[in-house]
Design a protein around this motif. Structure first.
Motif: not given
Ligand SMILES: Cc1cc2nc3c(=O)[nH]c(=O)nc-3n(C[C@H](O)[C@H](O)[C@H](O)COP(=O)(O)O)c2cc1C
Length: 309
Positions: A24-28, A66-68, A75-79, A170-172, A197-199, A250-252
């Motif tokens: 997923s975006a931002g976590t690879f 930015q991450l807890a 919780l994240n707020s990478i911005g 498109v990611k909602l 979904i996004n967070t 939340g997929i593990v």
């Molecule tokens: C550290 C971190 C960075 C993320 N960065 C992005 C991002 O750049 N773009 C985006 O669309 N979602 C971003 N997300 C959201 C994830 O891609 C994903 O939608 C969300 O975390 C839910 O999936 P998960 O529970 O498997 O983490 C980020 C999430 C995390 C935890």
């Protein structure tokens, strides 16, 4: 066993994945672009990788922390910290072109025109198989996130569609009154697939220090705590759209992924669970295969939307 899936059936080229497990975006990797993966990591075992959301110019991101980690999530707020599109195309995409896996670039802008500019800039770049349009970012002209207003999310989709030959996903955001309405609008505007979904907006406070967990105070909740929210979004949207849905939240394990398929997702993305632990992608895939074997299912398509109510 057939795990292949076309995530863009209405696109002339399609978007074929050998299996349904994506990042997923931002976590690879360490930087969201796959840095620091273990030597010999089997990229070809992934269905696709989605790269970190990239913006027109480089961004520093939000204040630390930015991450807890929470009991059942993060919780994240990478911005949207990222090096900007020019650096990504110059320094990162050439490597992706040699990877044995489709690479999807997530893009976001602060204005509708910026989304279009990004899509135009990416056009023709080798190593990018599709775009994932992240509408979960604030519109500087209107305040709200693009994905919080169906007409604005649709306009972004339409403008990107106009200038790209790539499949458009498109990611909602779940932070809306009715995600179904946004999904419908975006599908009508030309999206080839939806990522849900996004967070989920959230926060945490340390009562001793009286300080928020996250420097930006508000953050995005991810991980197992949000899975029921994500599943409900997939289920509700799958009932009304025709385009494929990619489920994330939340997929593990493989069993988590199976829930998303049953709710109507054609593919899944793994985010937080794989932060620093890329083996989790492979474990999710192995779990899906195991579940299909034990149920005597040969093709993933037999499970998609097969929820019994
Ligand atoms: C550290 C971190 C960075 C993320 N960065 C992005 C991002 O750049 N773009 C985006 O669309 N979602 C971003 N997300 C959201 C994830 O891609 C994903 O939608 C969300 O975390 C839910 O999936 P998960 O529970 O498997 O983490 C980020 C999430 C995390 C935890």
């Amino acid at each position: 066993m057939d795990l292949a899936v076309n995530l863009a059936p209405r696109h002339p080229k399609g978007l074929w994945l050998t299996n349904s497990v994506m990042t997923s975006a931002g976590t690879f990797g360490a930087d969201g672009y796959g840095a620091g993966l273990p030597e010999g990591f089997p990229l070809n075992d992934l269905g696709a990788v989605v790269m970190k959301t990239t913006t027109p110019h480089s961004r520093q991101g939000n204040p630390e922390p930015q991450l807890a980690q929470l009991p059942a999530g993060w919780l994240n707020s990478i911005g949207l910290a990222n090096p900007g599109i020019e650096a990504v195309i110059r320094e990162k995409a050439p490597l992706w072109a040699s990877w044995p896996v489709p690479v999807i670039l997530s893009i976001a802008g602060e204005r509708v025109e910026e989304f279009q500019e990004l899509a135009r800039r990416v056009e023709g770049t080798l190593g990018i198989a599709a775009l994932e349009v992240n509408v979960s970012c604030p519109n500087v002209e209107g305040g709200l996130e693009f994905g919080q207003r169906p007409e604005l999310a649709a306009e972004v989709t339409h403008r990107v569609r106009q200038v790209t030959s790539l499949p458009v996903i498109v990611k909602l955001t779940p932070n809306v009154t009715d995600i179904v309405e946004v999904a419908r609008a975006v599908e009508a505007a030309g999206a080839d697939a939806l990522t849900l979904i996004n967070t989920v907006v959230g926060m945490g406070i340390d009562p001793t220090t009286r300080r928020p967990f996250i420097g930006n105070v508000l953050g995005g909740l991810s991980g197992p705590a949000m899975k029921p929210v994500a599943l409900a979004a997939v289920y509700r949207v799958a009932k009304v759209v025709r385009v494929p849905i990619i489920g994330v939240g939340g997929i593990v394990t493989g069993a988590d992924a199976m829930e998303f398929f049953l709710a109507g997702a054609s593919a899944v993305q793994v985010g937080s669970a794989a932060l620093g632990r890329p083996q989790v992608y492979l474990r999710v895939l192995a779990g899906i295969v195991e579940a299909m074997e034990s149920q005597g299912v040969q093709e993933l398509s037999q499970i998609i939307g097969a929820l019994q109510t």
